[in-house]
Design an enzyme around this catalytic site. Structure first.
Site, short mmCIF file in Angstrom:
data_model
loop_
_atom_site.label_atom_id
_atom_site.label_comp_id
_atom_site.label_asym_id
_atom_site.label_seq_id
_atom_site.Cartn_x
_atom_site.Cartn_y
_atom_site.Cartn_z
NE ARG A 123 -2.92 0.93 3.44
CZ ARG A 123 -3.98 0.99 4.25
NH1 ARG A 123 -5.20 1.01 3.75
NH2 ARG A 123 -3.80 0.98 5.55
NE ARG A 167 -3.73 -0.36 11.28
CZ ARG A 167 -3.65 0.05 10.02
NH1 ARG A 167 -2.55 -0.17 9.32
NH2 ARG A 167 -4.64 0.68 9.47
#
Ligand code: AMP
Length: 213
Positions: A123, A167
């Site tokens: 990303r 996360r």
């Protein structure tokens, strides 16, 4: 249209909320983007948020609830809005209810954990406009340069592999229970996040077509 988009980190919430925002002509707000802006500006809220974000944890509920309260009371939300990445815990969802906000739908983009880890490593984010790219699945035309605004692309600090795993744990433990919360209200719509952005967009638009006037 008042829509919540949820999903694991890297599921494609930001990308799909930009598409929906464009098609339905309603604003999208990302608490993650707002927090990153506050971190960049070095505001007191940004300083508080940074330590949580870098550790792969959620920023305290009262901080993000405050951001959303201010945003939803602004004029731009009068024709509807998309909440990207809020609520992320049951207390945040209860706070939204307490604000008297009645959502039309909650869209969950479903992507298996292994795919998430693969995605996050590729990303890239635009330092100018916040647009999101992927080196394999959604590459910019020129390496590390934003197609939309020409600013340079960067890797988010919290996309580091170890932080991604934390996360994901936070997502499964604290955010995913919201699916049952909203399913019980008859609002939950699940869409499978595909490899190609346009395939996911097609599935999302199909799922939302029932709300078209
Ligand atoms: P995102 O860009 O949505 O992946 O968010 C990046 C980070 O910002 C998250 O890992 C959290 O640390 C923080 N964050 C964003 N939205 C929320 C929220 N609703 N509640 C708590 N923390 C949030």
């Amino acid at each position: 249209m008042k829509l919540i988009i949820m999903g694991a980190p890297g599921a494609g919430k930001g990308t799909q909320s930009a598409k929906i925002s464009e098609k339905w002509n309603i604003p999208a707000v990302s608490t993650g983007d707002m927090l990153r802006a506050a971190v960049k500006e070095g505001t007191p809220m940004g300083v508080t948020a940074k330590s949580y974000m870098d550790a792969g944890q959620l920023v305290p509920d009262e901080v993000v609830i405050g951001i959303i309260k201010d945003y939803l009371s602004s004029d731009q939300c009068s024709n509807g809005f998309i909440l990207d990445g809020f609520p992320r815990s049951i207390p945040q969802a209860e706070a939204l209810d307490a604000m008297g906000v009645k959502m039309d739908a909650v869209l969950s983009i479903e992507v298996p954990d292994e795919k998430i880890v693969e995605r996050m490593s590729g990303r890239r984010i635009c330092s100018g406009c916040g647009a999101s790219y992927h080196v394999l699945y959604n590459p910019p035309k020129a390496t590390d340069v934003c197609d939309a605004c020409g600013a340079s692309l960067y890797i988010r600090d919290d996309d580091a592999a170890e932080t991604v795993l934390k996360r994901l744990n936070t997502y499964h433990g604290t955010t995913e229970p919201l699916k049952d919360f909203y399913a019980a209200k008859g609002l939950l719509i699940c869409v499978e996040g595909r490899e190609k952005v346009e395939d996911t967009t097609a599935a999302v638009m199909q799922a939302l077509s029932q709300f078209e006037a």
